[in-house]
Each structure stands twice: as C-alpha cells, then as structure tokens.
Design a protein around this motif. Sequence first.
Motif, mmCIF file in Angstrom:
data_model
loop_
_atom_site.group_PDB
_atom_site.id
_atom_site.type_symbol
_atom_site.label_atom_id
_atom_site.label_comp_id
_atom_site.label_asym_id
_atom_site.label_seq_id
_atom_site.Cartn_x
_atom_site.Cartn_y
_atom_site.Cartn_z
ATOM 1 N N MET A 105 0.741 -1.262 0.241
ATOM 2 C CA MET A 105 0.082 0.212 0.009
ATOM 3 C C MET A 105 0.998 1.178 0.025
ATOM 4 N N VAL A 106 0.732 2.248 -0.981
ATOM 5 C CA VAL A 106 1.560 3.214 -0.909
ATOM 6 C C VAL A 106 1.016 4.764 -0.560
ATOM 7 N N GLU A 107 -0.532 4.745 -0.849
ATOM 8 C CA GLU A 107 -1.163 5.907 -0.258
ATOM 9 C C GLU A 107 -2.414 5.785 0.263
ATOM 10 N N SER A 108 -3.032 6.350 1.031
ATOM 11 C CA SER A 108 -4.379 6.096 1.586
ATOM 12 C C SER A 108 -5.329 7.695 2.148
ATOM 13 N N HIS A 109 -6.220 7.718 1.891
ATOM 14 C CA HIS A 109 -6.947 8.886 2.570
ATOM 15 C C HIS A 109 -8.413 8.507 3.032
ATOM 16 N N ILE A 110 -8.913 8.942 3.753
ATOM 17 C CA ILE A 110 -10.393 8.655 4.302
ATOM 18 C C ILE A 110 -11.086 9.739 3.532
ATOM 19 N N LEU B 173 -2.491 0.801 -4.457
ATOM 20 C CA LEU B 173 -1.487 -0.291 -4.174
ATOM 21 C C LEU B 173 -0.256 -0.198 -4.955
ATOM 22 N N ILE B 174 0.682 -0.836 -4.616
ATOM 23 C CA ILE B 174 2.122 -0.601 -5.363
ATOM 24 C C ILE B 174 1.800 -0.692 -6.811
#
Length: 147
Positions: free
Chosen positions: A34-39, A56-57
């Motif tokens: 996992m490279v980036e996430s936001h709610i 994802l990568i």
Amino acid sequence: MAKVTISSVIDAPVEKVWARIRDFNGLPVWHPRMVESHIEDGKDASTIGCVRNFELITGARLREKLLDLSDENFLVSYSILETPQPLTNHKATLQLRRVTDGDRTYAEWTASFDAAPEEADKIAAGMGANVFQGGFNALKSHFGGQS
C-alpha cells in the motif's frame, strides 16, 4: 462464496501489534503493498462507515468501508466497495488475539467474497499470499521476528 483465511504468530505483545495496525487509514505505514491512503469526506478513520481510498504498489486503487473497529477485541472488519478484481460482496476481518506463551500475538485475517467460479481460487490465493500474508510478514519483520 469464496473464502480465504490466513493466520500467523507475531513476536510482540498484542497491544503493540494493535497500535501498529489499528488506524484504518494507516495501511501504507505498515503494509508494503500500500503506497497512499486517505479517508473520504473528511471523516475520522475510526468512524464506522468511513471509506478509505488507497493505492496499491501496482497503481491500482481500492475503496473500502469500515464495518467494525473494536479496541477491546483487537478487531477491524471492512468491505471492498471498489476494486479492479472481479469480485463482489466482499467482507474481511483482521483480528488479533493474545498468546500468553511468550507474550506474542496470534493474527488471523479472513475474507469472503463472490466471484466467478473460474476466478475465485486465483483471487483467494492472491489475496491470501499478497495482502494477508504479506501484511503479516511485514509486521513480523517490524517487530524483529522472521518473515
């Protein structure tokens, strides 16, 4: 309905492992795929019903909805709303349990989903190896154990 269950023992107390994985928006901190996430919609990551949108990568994007988060039971459940994988009706649970012998953690990640019969086994195998076991291996490495 297809199902996948992966379990592991992590050489760290359950409270420490839970502190690392508890944040529903924190996948990129501990999971190597996992490279980036936001709610979405400015909601808090511990609000039931919040949606995480992450990359994802591989460049694929997913959206997942938080269904349950329990500090008492060291448990998080979620469903996939959008994925490039050909699956529907996905629900997953990641739960930690205390192992008193050596103050370790038993971790179990399960999922169920619907998919075409010719795709289900392949999807389950990839989810189990890449996402679930991959996450456990990263946790074991972080806490100094063997992956």
